[in-house]
Design an enzyme around this catalytic site. Structure first.
Site, short mmCIF file in Angstrom:
data_model
loop_
_atom_site.label_atom_id
_atom_site.label_comp_id
_atom_site.label_asym_id
_atom_site.label_seq_id
_atom_site.Cartn_x
_atom_site.Cartn_y
_atom_site.Cartn_z
N SER A 242 -2.19 -10.27 -9.24
CA SER A 242 -1.13 -9.82 -8.44
C SER A 242 -0.29 -10.85 -8.02
CB SER A 242 -1.65 -9.04 -7.08
OG SER A 242 -2.60 -9.80 -6.41
N HIS B 87 -7.38 -5.38 -8.59
CA HIS B 87 -8.69 -6.27 -8.93
C HIS B 87 -9.67 -5.25 -9.23
CE1 HIS B 87 -7.10 -10.06 -6.28
NE2 HIS B 87 -6.63 -9.86 -7.38
N GLU C 168 -7.89 -6.18 -0.76
CA GLU C 168 -8.89 -6.92 -0.37
C GLU C 168 -9.51 -6.56 0.96
OE1 GLU C 168 -8.43 -11.32 -1.06
OE2 GLU C 168 -7.14 -10.80 -2.90
N GLU D 137 -13.11 -10.20 -7.83
CA GLU D 137 -13.52 -11.44 -7.03
C GLU D 137 -14.97 -11.35 -6.51
OE1 GLU D 137 -10.34 -11.89 -4.21
OE2 GLU D 137 -8.97 -12.85 -5.72
N ASP E 71 -6.15 -8.10 2.68
CA ASP E 71 -5.09 -8.61 1.99
C ASP E 71 -4.81 -7.36 1.30
OD1 ASP E 71 -3.20 -9.46 0.50
OD2 ASP E 71 -4.52 -10.68 -0.99
N GLU F 142 -3.25 -10.01 5.33
CA GLU F 142 -2.32 -10.77 4.50
C GLU F 142 -1.34 -9.68 3.56
OE1 GLU F 142 -4.99 -13.30 2.03
OE2 GLU F 142 -3.20 -13.17 0.55
N ASP G 161 1.24 -14.41 1.63
CA ASP G 161 1.06 -14.89 0.43
C ASP G 161 1.94 -14.88 -0.86
OD1 ASP G 161 -0.49 -15.47 -1.88
OD2 ASP G 161 -1.56 -13.82 -2.22
N LYS H 264 -1.88 -21.58 -2.29
CA LYS H 264 -2.70 -21.62 -3.75
C LYS H 264 -1.90 -22.49 -4.61
CE LYS H 264 -3.46 -16.50 -3.94
NZ LYS H 264 -2.66 -15.38 -3.93
N HIS I 233 -8.56 -19.19 -3.52
CA HIS I 233 -8.81 -19.16 -5.10
C HIS I 233 -7.61 -18.04 -5.73
CE1 HIS I 233 -11.24 -15.32 -4.45
NE2 HIS I 233 -10.25 -15.22 -3.51
N LYS J 66 -10.60 -18.78 1.20
CA LYS J 66 -10.66 -17.50 0.42
C LYS J 66 -11.30 -17.85 -0.79
CE LYS J 66 -7.70 -14.11 -0.18
NZ LYS J 66 -6.49 -13.40 -0.25
P1 PGA Z 1 -4.61 -13.00 -7.18
O1 PGA Z 1 -4.79 -12.36 -5.97
O2 PGA Z 1 -5.15 -14.18 -7.42
O3 PGA Z 1 -4.77 -11.84 -8.22
O4 PGA Z 1 -2.82 -13.07 -6.78
C1 PGA Z 1 -5.30 -13.10 -4.85
C2 PGA Z 1 -4.53 -12.71 -3.63
O5 PGA Z 1 -3.33 -11.93 -3.74
O6 PGA Z 1 -4.82 -13.40 -2.52
ZN ZN Z 2 -2.95 -12.18 -1.31
#
Ligand code: PGA
Ligand code: ZN
Length: 421
Positions: free
Chosen positions: A46, A159, A168, A209, A246, A296, A323, A348, A376, A399
């Site tokens: 995503s 996911h 999430e 995940e 999330d 999130e 994010d 990230k 991650h 995370k």
């Molecule tokens: P992604 O998801 O690594 O698929 O982008 C993780 C997140 O959105 O935090």
């Molecule tokens: Zn996210």
């Protein structure tokens, strides 16, 4: 410190946790190339529109278009030729060279996946030559606080292929000041959730995940199942363990567009549509009803007004985390600070592409009182650098998914090791 020169970069195409190709880099130094530092680059599902550019070959005959042979080639030839001979202890200078060699704001020429691989392999190399763990090399004597884990134990959205549109459902165990105690609580609750789901006749297969991906009725049932799991494991919700979501709402926004409902949010897996105002109210109700400490990406990546509205309403008690909104990008974070659009940021490294830029974004966030959460990606590897970056910079949380599957657990295990050092 005496100089140490980069001797060689070696890149390979390897696989990530979803079976897609990704970049591996080894950086070498020393007379006989006796020192090396390694890095594996993760990849999201995503992904935010404003993330740095992930270079893929788009050759449908190979790995469904996802091979990264161009990025690998860029490292082995062009980047290697330009960087051999640099002093590996000058990380920010090296990262600036990489940024300039690429020459585009999104790292489109060489690929952010190529650039990040090199940046982190060199940081790991530098730490190794000094016989120092990465967290100490980056953070020095201030690197002594471990993050609280945010464990994604129930997966939905992109996911998984169940019927939850929120991506999430995480638990945030904060039972003690010791990382190992929090990890233990998280793992126990994870096992307890498996039992709860099984007892209710649900499927306990897992998502990207490592969290379970059952076909529940709706998102509230997911939260109720987690609360039951917390209680069954002998922990007290709120006091010891809270819930974090999330939403990854850019996905819901895009799904609404697909059914010609632009500007709305669509729980596409159970066909429920919400206006922005209804969505805001949905969050306010959830927060009233459940022990939710953090949300999130509650709105889409360009819906700054709604982020601000929610932060204004609940920001004194709940972390509103950007994010896709910030993509670890300094300029987008500056905009968010001005607009009071959030009070927390997800970090990230592959969203921005170099270690130096990652550290700058963390620094700015901290200086404005934002909570920082290192993260991650859904496509992961055995690389554990994010655990070290968390400790180096004092990120409050990490995370790294459920306590399941080596790609997720590797980061938690690295933190257990750092705790004991
Ligand atoms: P992604 O998801 O690594 O698929 O982008 C993780 C997140 O959105 O935090
Ligand atoms: Zn996210």
């Amino acid at each position: 410190m005496e100089k140490m020169l980069l001797k060689r970069l070696i890149a390979l195409q390897v696989l990530d946790s979803r079976g897609n190709p990704t970049v591996f880099v080894e950086a070498r130094a020393g007379e006989m190339e006796e020192f090396c530092g390694r890095s594996f680059v993760p990849s999201g599902a995503s992904t935010g529109t404003f993330e740095a550019f992930e270079l893929r070959d788009n050759d449908e005959k190979m790995y469904n278009g996802k091979s990264v042979l161009k990025a690998v080639e860029n490292i082995n030839t062009y980047i290697n030729n330009k960087l051999v001979g640099v002093n590996i202890y000058e990380q920010s200078k090296i990262d600036n060279m990489l940024i300039n060699l690429d020459g585009t704001p999104s790292k489109r020429n060489l690929g952010a996946n190529a650039i990040l691989g090199v940046s982190l392999a060199i940081a790991n190399l530098a730490a190794n030559t000094l016989n120092m763990p990465l967290y100490k090399y980056i953070g020095g004597i201030n690197a002594n606080t471990l993050p609280i884990p945010m464990m994604n134990i129930l997966n939905g959205g992109r996911h998984s292929n169940n019927n939850l549109s929120i991506q999430e459902f995480m638990i945030v165990p904060n039972v003690s000041n010791e990382f190992s105690d929090n990890l233990r609580a998280g793992a126990e609750i994870y096992h307890s959730l498996k039992k709860v789901l099984k007892e209710n006749g649900y499927y306990v297969g897992i998502g990207d995940e490592g969290g379970f991906a059952p076909n529940l009725k709706d998102e509230e049932e997911a939260i109720e199942a987690i609360l039951k799991a917390i209680e069954d494991a002998g922990y007290v919700a709120w006091k010891e363990v809270s819930i974090a979501l999330d939403v990854a709402a850019s996905e819901m926004y895009n799904e609404a567009k697909k059914i010609n409902e632009e500007g709305k949010y669509y729980f596409w897996k159970r066909e429920a549509l919400k206006t922005k105002e209804e969505f805001l109210q949905y969050y306010i109700n959830l927060i009233k009803k459940y022990p939710i400490s953090s949300i999130e990406d509650p709105f889409a990546e360009e819906d700054w007004e709604m982020f601000t509205a929610l932060t204004e309403k609940v920001g004194n008690k709940v972390k509103i985390v950007g994010d896709d909104l910030f993509v670890t990008n300094l300029e987008r974070l500056e905009k968010g600070i001005q607009r009071k659009a959030a009070n927390s940021i997800l970090i990230k490294p592959n969203q921005i592409g170099t270690l130096t830029e990652t550290l700058e974004t963390i620094k700015l966030a901290k200086s404005h009182g934002f909570e920082t959460i290192i993260s991650h990606r859904s496509g992961e590897t055995e690389d554990t650098s994010i655990a070290d970056i968390a400790v180096a910079t004092g990120c409050q949380k990490i995370k790294s998914g459920a306590p399941c599957r080596t790609d997720r657990v590797a980061k938690y295990n690295r933190l257990l090791y750092i705790e004991k050092l």
